[in-house]
Scaffold this motif. Structure first.
Motif, short mmCIF file in Angstrom:
data_model
loop_
_atom_site.label_atom_id
_atom_site.label_comp_id
_atom_site.label_asym_id
_atom_site.label_seq_id
_atom_site.Cartn_x
_atom_site.Cartn_y
_atom_site.Cartn_z
N GLN A 1 23.43 33.41 14.90
CA GLN A 1 22.84 34.32 13.92
C GLN A 1 23.90 35.23 13.30
O GLN A 1 23.93 35.44 12.08
CB GLN A 1 21.75 35.15 14.60
N SER A 2 24.77 35.75 14.15
CA SER A 2 25.83 36.63 13.63
C SER A 2 26.76 35.86 12.68
O SER A 2 27.20 36.38 11.64
CB SER A 2 26.65 37.20 14.79
N THR A 3 27.04 34.61 13.01
CA THR A 3 27.93 33.80 12.17
C THR A 3 27.31 33.57 10.80
O THR A 3 27.98 33.67 9.76
CB THR A 3 28.21 32.46 12.85
N GLU A 4 26.01 33.26 10.79
CA GLU A 4 25.34 33.04 9.50
C GLU A 4 25.35 34.32 8.68
O GLU A 4 25.59 34.29 7.46
CB GLU A 4 23.91 32.57 9.75
N HIS A 5 25.11 35.47 9.35
CA HIS A 5 25.11 36.74 8.63
C HIS A 5 26.50 37.04 8.05
O HIS A 5 26.64 37.41 6.87
CB HIS A 5 24.67 37.86 9.59
#
Length: 401
Positions: A219-223
């Motif tokens: 999730q952090s990577t996509e953000h």
């Protein structure tokens, strides 16, 4: 006895005969007998001299001849009856002597061959003896090495037996220690098994935590990817005007560089034109100076011609001659004036010092000829003719205007 021992015994016999008072001839004859009959050697001067150690080079051959004469005399066959003639008897004795000598030669050759054969047998026997000694020594050395190896083997056996006994003792001790080690390892294995179960339960909890972290990381990577994409779009929006301005600056720089190149080219062409103009000006200046010099020369020629055009050259030459000879007075000089100055030539050398070159000067229409070396002067005169005549006459005269 060998040959050397025989020779030594002959020397001893000769020495004993010499002590008994034997003469040189007896010693030589005895030596010849022993050499010929016992050793089978033909008597020679060197052999006899070597044994007797006496006699000269002329005496010993005589003794040898005496020995051979006695041999021939003893070899002759003497018959008591007078049936055989004397000549035949002598001839028979000579034949018997020759036969005896041939027999001796044959016996000597047979003796030499037998001696060589015996010598070869002795040599072979000595060689066999040496080889046998070598083999014996090699065998003894091999026996010694075998004994040494056997002793070393026995020592090794005893050492191995001692090591075996020590190993048996150590084996018992090691067996006890091994059993205690097995018991200790069993206890440690049980403890490790329990610890492994605890670690497995801990690993299961950690695995669940890792899965949760993976989801959070995704999730952090996509953000972060979305934020980076937005930042890149914003940067592109801001950079595009800058790129346009940069292109315009590049075009301006290219235009400026082309202008600079044109200016440099024009400056180079202008410098070339200036250099060409300067060279042309130099040429014109030199031509102007040459023409000025020509004009000055022409002006002088015109002035001379103007002065000479009213006077006949013959008359002028006559006046110069009269003035140089001193036949004209000052009043006459003043009357003539400068009419004949165009035909007056200046002297090349000073008549007083004969070294200086006279110089003519004109001040207030008064002419004066002076030597720069000796300072001889004509004084001021009304004309060149008067100045030259005074200078040559060595009588300067001062006249008033």
């Amino acid at each position: 006895m060998n040959l050397d021992e025989e020779r030594q015994s002959i020397r001893q016999e000769l020495e004993s005969m010499r002590e008994n008072g034997a003469r040189r001839q007896e010693l030589s004859l005895h030596a010849c007998k022993r050499l010929f009959f016992d050793l089978g050697i033909r008597p020679s001067m060197a052999a006899v001299r070597d044994l007797t150690q006496t006699g000269s080079a002329s005496d010993i051959p005589k003794d040898i001849d005496t020995f051979w004469e006695r041999i021939r005399s003893a070899s002759r066959v003497r018959v008591g009856a007078g049936i055989i003639p004397k000549a035949l008897e002598d001839r028979a004795g000579e034949l018997l002597g020759a036969l005896f000598e041939e027999a001796i030669v044959h016996a000597r050759s047979a003796f030499d061959s037998e001696r060589e054969e015996v010598q070869s047998q002795i040599t072979a026997a000595e060689r066999d003896t040496r080889e046998a000694d070598i083999r014996r020594q090699a065998s003894e050395e091999a026996i010694r090495r075998s004994d040494a190896r056997a002793d070393a083997a026995w020592e090794r056996v005893r050492a191995l037996e001692a090591e075996l006994a020590t190993a048996n003792t150590h084996g018992t001790v090691h067996q006890d220690s091994l059993q205690s080690s097995v018991r200790r390892l069993d206890a440690e294995n049980e403890a490790l098994r329990k610890r492994l179960e605890a670690e497995q339960s801990t690993n299961a909890g950690l695995r669940d935590r890792i899965d949760a972290l993976h989801v959070e990381l995704r999730q952090s990577t996509e953000h972060y990817a979305q934020q980076i994409k937005d930042a890149v779009a914003e940067a592109e929006r801001r950079v595009k005007p800058m790129l346009v301005e940069l292109d315009s600056l590049r075009s301006m720089a290219a235009t400026y560089q082309s202008g600079v190149r044109d200016a440099s080219r024009k400056e180079f062409e202008f410098i070339q034109q200036i250099a060409a103009a300067k060279a042309r000006g130099d040429r014109l200046d030199s031509q102007l100076r040459e023409q000025s010099d020509e004009l000055d020369a022409l002006t002088k020629e015109i002035a001379v011609l103007r002065t000479q055009q009213d006077v006949d050259p013959a008359v002028a030459s006559l006046l110069c001659t009269l003035a140089n000879s001193g036949r004209l007075s000052s009043d006459e000089m003043a009357t003539i004036g400068t009419v004949a100055d165009g035909h007056v030539g200046l002297p090349l050398r000073c008549p007083k010092c004969e070294e200086g070159e006279p110089e003519l000067s004109e001040v207030d229409h008064r002419y004066e000829l002076q030597c720069p070396e000796c300072e001889h002067s004509s004084g001021p005169g009304h004309s060149r003719l008067e100045a030259v005549s005074r200078f040559l006459a060595l009588k300067p005269v001062t006249s008033t205007a």
